[in-house]
Design a protein around this motif. Structure first.
Motif, mmCIF file in Angstrom:
data_model
loop_
_atom_site.group_PDB
_atom_site.id
_atom_site.type_symbol
_atom_site.label_atom_id
_atom_site.label_comp_id
_atom_site.label_asym_id
_atom_site.label_seq_id
_atom_site.Cartn_x
_atom_site.Cartn_y
_atom_site.Cartn_z
ATOM 1 N N LEU A 10 -0.177 10.481 -12.997
ATOM 2 C CA LEU A 10 -0.099 9.496 -12.216
ATOM 3 C C LEU A 10 1.449 8.984 -11.836
ATOM 4 C CD1 LEU A 10 -2.848 6.904 -13.305
ATOM 5 C CD2 LEU A 10 -2.945 8.808 -11.854
ATOM 6 N N GLY A 11 1.632 8.472 -10.346
ATOM 7 C CA GLY A 11 2.871 7.848 -10.371
ATOM 8 C C GLY A 11 3.468 6.772 -11.358
ATOM 9 N N HIS A 23 -2.313 5.313 -9.209
ATOM 10 C CA HIS A 23 -3.266 6.419 -8.882
ATOM 11 C C HIS A 23 -2.965 6.991 -7.417
ATOM 12 C CE1 HIS A 23 -5.987 5.928 -12.201
ATOM 13 N NE2 HIS A 23 -5.549 4.743 -12.205
ATOM 14 N N PHE A 24 -2.460 6.193 -6.541
ATOM 15 C CA PHE A 24 -2.076 6.674 -5.088
ATOM 16 C C PHE A 24 -0.607 6.356 -4.847
ATOM 17 C CE2 PHE A 24 -6.875 5.151 -5.282
ATOM 18 C CZ PHE A 24 -7.252 6.383 -5.147
ATOM 19 N N SER A 25 -0.346 6.913 -3.670
ATOM 20 C CA SER A 25 1.027 6.828 -3.391
ATOM 21 C C SER A 25 1.229 5.297 -2.932
ATOM 22 C CB SER A 25 1.299 7.477 -1.993
ATOM 23 O OG SER A 25 1.152 9.127 -2.346
ATOM 24 N N PHE A 26 2.588 4.918 -3.558
ATOM 25 C CA PHE A 26 2.887 3.486 -3.521
ATOM 26 C C PHE A 26 4.168 3.299 -3.616
ATOM 27 C CE2 PHE A 26 3.107 -0.843 -5.425
ATOM 28 C CZ PHE A 26 2.351 -1.598 -4.742
ATOM 29 N N ARG A 41 -6.948 2.427 -0.950
ATOM 30 C CA ARG A 41 -5.511 2.674 -0.521
ATOM 31 C C ARG A 41 -4.664 2.622 -1.709
ATOM 32 N NH1 ARG A 41 -1.642 4.386 -0.460
ATOM 33 N NH2 ARG A 41 -0.021 4.509 1.188
ATOM 34 N N VAL A 42 -4.987 1.710 -2.510
ATOM 35 C CA VAL A 42 -3.875 1.366 -3.897
ATOM 36 C C VAL A 42 -5.022 1.195 -5.165
ATOM 37 C CG1 VAL A 42 -2.350 -0.035 -4.903
ATOM 38 C CG2 VAL A 42 -2.065 0.567 -2.484
ATOM 39 N N TRP A 43 -4.407 1.941 -6.333
ATOM 40 C CA TRP A 43 -4.857 1.430 -7.363
ATOM 41 C C TRP A 43 -3.954 1.500 -8.576
ATOM 42 C CZ3 TRP A 43 -10.781 1.878 -8.708
ATOM 43 C CH2 TRP A 43 -10.924 1.392 -10.203
ATOM 44 N N ASN A 44 -3.540 0.267 -8.851
ATOM 45 C CA ASN A 44 -2.227 0.308 -9.738
ATOM 46 C C ASN A 44 -2.715 -0.071 -11.017
ATOM 47 O OD1 ASN A 44 -0.655 1.009 -7.679
ATOM 48 N ND2 ASN A 44 0.315 -0.784 -7.507
#
Length: 230
Positions: A10-11, A23-26, A41-44
């Motif tokens: 993950l990022g 989990h996704f681009s952020f 769209r986001v899962w941090n």
């Protein structure tokens, strides 16, 4: 299809007071292959140090769900809302035409939480915020609905065709969930699990589509958070 996104891939952004996994681009993390999952769209996966937090900042036209895993988070916004959400509970914010908010960990200990963004189905709507406690025993061995776009289901309201659910899976047990193969499901577990026989580690992202049923097995107690979206 079940796609495992290992936690180690993950990022990652470590700001000292905030240790975040994306989990996704952020923000500064960009992966063209991980721009979202359906309307998710986001899962941090955030760790927030005690006596710190996110200062006031704006959002618009996004459904923002905060699931607190440990500790607590205190919310304040430009609509005049203020509230504390503790571990196992959820808050939601529909940003709509625009809202400024702050999220602080006012506790002495670290807070861990999931911040999830879902694309809105009602752009330009009036912004809103809500929070609700959820009895922990209600999710023991089955999924409890925490938030959704259905105004009549007794859960927190969001302006999106999506459901956010939580469950506790006891070690050695199995949990099943009926699913629509056309939808996008995303699951994160606090301990290793097997989903339809596919193994996933603790805090891995489990992206699912094309499945009519999920069978989730675990050898140790696990907290599960799942989003079912278009």
């Amino acid at each position: 299809m079940i796609d495992i996104r290992p936690f180690a891939t993950l990022g990652h952004a470590d700001h000292g007071w905030l240790d975040a996994r994306h989990h996704f681009s952020f923000a500064n993390y960009h992966d063209p292959a991980r721009m979202g999952w359906g309307s998710i769209r986001v899962w941090n996966d955030d760790r927030i140090a005690g006596k710190s937090g996110f200062p006031p900042h704006p959002h618009r036209d996004m459904e923002i769900i905060t699931y607190v895993r440990t500790g607590a988070i205190t919310h304040q916004d430009s609509m005049g809302n203020k509230g504390r959400t503790a571990a196992g509970d959820v808050q939601v914010m529909s940003a709509g035409t625009g809202v400024t908010h702050a999220e602080y960990n006012l506790e002495d200990e670290q807070t861990t939480l999931f911040q999830i963004w879902i694309e809105t189905d009602r752009p330009g709507s009036r912004p809103s915020w809500g929070a609700m406690p959820f009895p922990k025993d209600a999710r023991d061995g089955s999924f409890q609905l925490l938030a959704s776009g259905d105004r009549d289901d007794g859960a927190l309201d969001i302006n999106a065709d999506a459901r956010i659910m939580g469950a506790t899976l006891r070690g050695g047990s199995t949990l099943t969930l009926e699913a629509d193969p056309a939808r996008h499901l995303y699951l994160v577990a606090s301990a290793p699990v097997r989903v339809n026989g596919v193994a996933a580690g603790a805090r891995d992202g489990i992206a699912v589509t094309g499945e009519a049923r999920l069978t989730i097995e675990g050898d140790a107690d696990a907290e599960l958070v799942l989003v079912d979206a278009r």
